[in-house]
Write an enzyme that holds these catalytic residues in place. Structure first.
Site, short mmCIF file in Angstrom:
data_model
loop_
_atom_site.label_atom_id
_atom_site.label_comp_id
_atom_site.label_asym_id
_atom_site.label_seq_id
_atom_site.Cartn_x
_atom_site.Cartn_y
_atom_site.Cartn_z
N ASP B 4 64.65 52.21 78.27
CA ASP B 4 63.67 51.62 77.34
C ASP B 4 64.01 50.13 77.28
OD1 ASP B 4 61.68 51.34 75.41
OD2 ASP B 4 63.10 51.67 73.78
N GLU B 65 60.13 52.35 80.99
CA GLU B 65 58.89 52.27 80.22
C GLU B 65 58.02 51.14 80.73
OE1 GLU B 65 58.86 53.00 75.87
OE2 GLU B 65 57.77 51.11 75.77
N ASP B 138 65.76 53.01 70.22
CA ASP B 138 65.68 52.64 71.64
C ASP B 138 66.45 53.64 72.50
OD1 ASP B 138 64.87 49.45 71.19
OD2 ASP B 138 66.23 50.29 69.70
#
Lengths: 185, 185
Positions: B4, B65, B138
């Site tokens: 992430d 991501e 996260d």
């Protein structure tokens, strides 16, 4: 060293400057990545290319074009990632990084922040005493970035000089200790 | 390995999956960079951190991501640069990279593409049989990305498997040649 970041073509220009404003073009070129390669490998190719330029020319400072996101989403991602990789390589080699916006560069080189590519290329050629502008435009833009960095405010240059001085001091310190080991100091 | 991306906190989650859908959490954490460091050195710290995770866990694939630019300009630049660095490190180690959008991840994990962070965290904990969600968010998001990659369409997995097979073949080939040199084959 100026870097005009891009995923397809990353322009790189290296200039040498004396204490005045006289600029000498040392090298100019483009790191290209094939559009049919996957994104991750294109980023790797950009890193490898910039790393090679930095190792070859050991610049005192790196000027990178500041990327704005008002344009096409896809190309902005690639462009800002290429800019990030240039900055990463500079940091790895303890080279100070300065960002300049396109209009700062145009204003510094042509006196007009909204000058077009042809005008920037023509001024780069004149400043570096070349018979014609470096090609492609990304290469000329990278040289313009490097010139802009040399010519702009003393603050950024002072920073670069301080870092360079600290490094050459460190270098001298390690040479001294090597000489000491050899019994010559 | 799920990543992430972020400049301040880059979440990383590593999961192990069997042929079915059962997922085991191998490791989860965050690569942090101090906000008072200059941008270039923060990018370098992210590279160093991700490189360490990759060397430690040698993932078969990396799920990153996909970054969108509709948010704050400054943080998007940092986020997309962190994503680019993760991809670069993966390419360097011949690890295939797949991008997933936040809504793809949410849909895969919770069944709802618009689920909130708490719901994603709760499902990550349930899937990995943890007493509570990994923290910060996260880190949980990175694990969710890794799970999403394991669970989603066979195409990406087949690609990862093909690469892994090619690599283990190469590995075997080099082991064979080592054994040959030692006279045991």
């Amino acid at each position: 060293m100026g870097v005009d970041p891009g995923l397809t073509r990353c322009g790189i220009g290296v200039v040498d400057a004396d204490a005045g404003r006289r600029v000498e073009l040392t090298a100019v070129g483009v790191v290209r990545t094939p559009a049919d390669r996957d994104h991750a490998h294109r980023l790797l190719a950009i890193e490898t290319g910039i790393e090679e330029w930095v190792r070859t020319y050991r610049p005192d400072a790196m000027a990178v074009e500041r990327v704005f996101t008002q344009h096409n989403l896809h190309s902005v991602t690639g462009t800002s990632q290429a800019a990030g990789i240039a900055m990463l390589v500079a940091a790895r080699h303890s080279i100070p990084v300065v960002l300049h916006t396109p209009s700062e560069v145009k204003a510094a080189i042509t006196g007009n922040g909204r000058a077009d590519k042809a005008q920037v290329g023509a001024m780069v050629a004149r400043i570096c005493r070349l018979s014609e502008p470096p090609k492609p435009a990304d290469a000329a833009d990278a040289v313009a970035l490097a010139i802009c960095h040399v010519w702009r405010g003393p603050a950024t240059n002072r920073y670069a000089e301080a870092v360079a001085a600290a490094q050459s001091h460190k270098q001298r310190a390690s040479w001294t200790s090597i000489k000491k080991k050899q019994g010559t100091v």
